[in-house]
Write a protein that holds these residues in place. Structure first.
Motif, PDB file in Angstrom:
ATOM      1  N   GLU A   9      -3.830  11.694   0.333  1.00 40.46           N
ATOM      2  CA  GLU A   9      -3.333  10.454   0.922  1.00 40.46           C
ATOM      3  C   GLU A   9      -2.766  10.708   2.314  1.00 40.46           C
ATOM      4  N   TYR A  10      -2.894   9.688   3.159  1.00 42.82           N
ATOM      5  CA  TYR A  10      -2.399   9.801   4.530  1.00 42.82           C
ATOM      6  C   TYR A  10      -2.376   8.402   5.141  1.00 42.82           C
ATOM      7  N   SER A  16      -7.911   4.922   2.756  1.00 44.30           N
ATOM      8  CA  SER A  16      -7.577   3.804   1.873  1.00 44.30           C
ATOM      9  C   SER A  16      -6.314   4.031   1.062  1.00 44.30           C
ATOM     10  N   ASN A  17      -5.923   5.289   0.894  1.00 45.65           N
ATOM     11  CA  ASN A  17      -4.818   5.596  -0.017  1.00 45.65           C
ATOM     12  C   ASN A  17      -3.665   6.263   0.723  1.00 45.65           C
ATOM     13  N   ILE A  21       4.072  10.701  -0.213  1.00 42.88           N
ATOM     14  CA  ILE A  21       3.650  12.051   0.188  1.00 42.88           C
ATOM     15  C   ILE A  21       2.909  11.991   1.522  1.00 42.88           C
ATOM     16  N   GLY A  22       1.998  11.022   1.643  1.00 47.31           N
ATOM     17  CA  GLY A  22       1.257  10.879   2.888  1.00 47.31           C
ATOM     18  C   GLY A  22       2.175  10.620   4.071  1.00 47.31           C
ATOM     19  N   THR A  23       3.189   9.776   3.855  1.00 50.34           N
ATOM     20  CA  THR A  23       4.152   9.478   4.919  1.00 50.34           C
ATOM     21  C   THR A  23       4.929  10.714   5.331  1.00 50.34           C
TER      22      THR A  23
END
Length: 380
Positions: A9-10, A16-17, A21-23
């Motif tokens: 994720e990012y 799309s996701n 964690i991505g943040t």
């Protein structure tokens, strides 16, 4: 230094996701680039292959490939081959991966592997008291055992994970950080008697308890309003929409005072936070949640849960109130105190912001990560 991140994720329009964690990865990646380092992000399980640049960060989208047999193993080998080629060609010094479901199990990289503990599936199952799939535990343990280095986003997460997997490795604790300039208090009018929950609509975040809590709030203050912002999730136990389960638990009067907004643009979340009088985050299972950091950075008074990690971030009675979400009346009373006492509400908000500035600003946390990365490179 050249630091790489492996993630599913990012936060980017082409991905799309994205969630907490991505943040946290993007916050750190931007800080590293601003400090003169090179950053590459590998995003696995995507819809197509692509390579592009964003804010000076090199991003590789790696599509998921399903095989006839052993997809779980062969896709890992596909990732390993691709990433090792980039590690060699671009001279990557360290690869960081998350702990969730042990994506790096059965992989061997041409640079040191650092796993950051944001919370394994085993960790969340343990906190929620539910059974875990054996294969997830197996993959997560395999990945952690084979990691060269491990860091965690809270002391609680480090200790709990070590206990679950019987780890004897040193775990370096570096908290999540936040860009305090990006999440500063917007000068807007606050809606009186407004309460906000933002985040996934899921049982583990205390959403179902919040329904009972809000019933108690409405009993004493009928003018209160609750806004829910976040993606609906099918409940793991009842196999139904969590939003629907939430609504079913509301009293007739409380139901009239609830507004639900599904997924909204990330930029709009700040507006919801700014407009709200009290933020409620009654989660049972977190590692070191970005939502809490965001609300505190925006000078908001919070009523949160009082479990584990919460004690490392919140200061009860100063940055907000902490309470057991299952104690519905007590939790509601804390919300009512902040709705009824603007002076106390404002004081908590100011203390919350100060807490972020002195302990969890991305500049400070970025420096701690850079020193840790340097120590790994020196050790190598």
């Amino acid at each position: 230094m050249h630091i790489a991140f492996l993630t599913s994720e990012y936060p980017h329009a082409k991905i799309s996701n994205s969630a907490g964690i991505g943040t946290s990865i993007k916050n750190l990646a931007v800080t590293l680039v601003n400090k003169g380092n090179i950053v590459t992000v590998f995003i696995y399980g995507t819809d197509c292959n692509d390579v592009f640049e964003d804010s000076g960060i090199i991003i590789h989208k790696i599509t998921y490939k399903k095989y006839k047999f052993l997809s779980w193993y062969l896709y890992r080998k596909q990732l390993e081959t691709y990433i090792n080629k980039i590690i060699k060609n671009d001279q990557i010094d360290i690869l960081e991966a998350p702990d969730w479901t042990g994506i790096t199990a059965f992989m061997k990289f041409k640079c040191p592997l650092l796993i950051r503990l944001h919370g394994t599936d085993a960790y969340f199952c343990n906190l929620e008291g539910r059974k875990q799939k054996w294969k997830n535990y197996f993959f997560e343990k395999k990945a952690l055992k084979s990691a060269d280095y491990i860091t965690a986003v809270s002391e609680f997460t480090a200790k709990k994970t070590a206990e679950i997997f019987k780890l004897h490795k040193t775990i370096k604790v570096i908290y999540n950080g936040i860009d305090i300039h990006n999440f500063s208090n917007l000068k807007v009018e606050v809606v009186k008697n407004s309460i906000l929950y933002f985040g996934s609509m899921i049982r583990k975040k205390g959403v179902l308890e919040l329904a009972y809590i809000f019933n108690e709030v409405i009993n004493k203050k009928p003018s209160s309003n609750l806004i829910l912002v976040g993606k609906d999730v099918i409940d793991i136990f009842e196999k139904k929409s969590t939003v629907q389960l939430f609504m079913n638990r509301l009293s007739k009067e409380a139901k009239k005072k609830v507004i639900y907004k599904s997924e909204v643009p990330y930029s709009d979340v700040k507006q919801y936070i700014a407009n709200t009088s009290v933020i409620v985050l009654p989660s049972f299972a977190e590692a070191f949640p970005m939502t809490w950091l965001e609300a505190m950075s925006m000078e908001k008074a919070l009523v949160t849960s009082n479990i584990g990690w919460a004690n490392e971030l919140m200061i009860n009675g100063k940055t907000g109130f902490m309470e057991n979400p299952k104690a519905h009346q007590l939790y509601a009373d804390k919300i009512l105190q902040l709705l009824n006492n603007q002076k106390l509400n404002s004081a908590f908000g100011k203390k919350a912001k100060q807490r972020i500035e002195t302990s969890f600003s991305q500049d400070l946390i970025g420096k701690q990560n850079i020193e840790f990365f340097k120590s790994i490179i020196k050790d190598k």
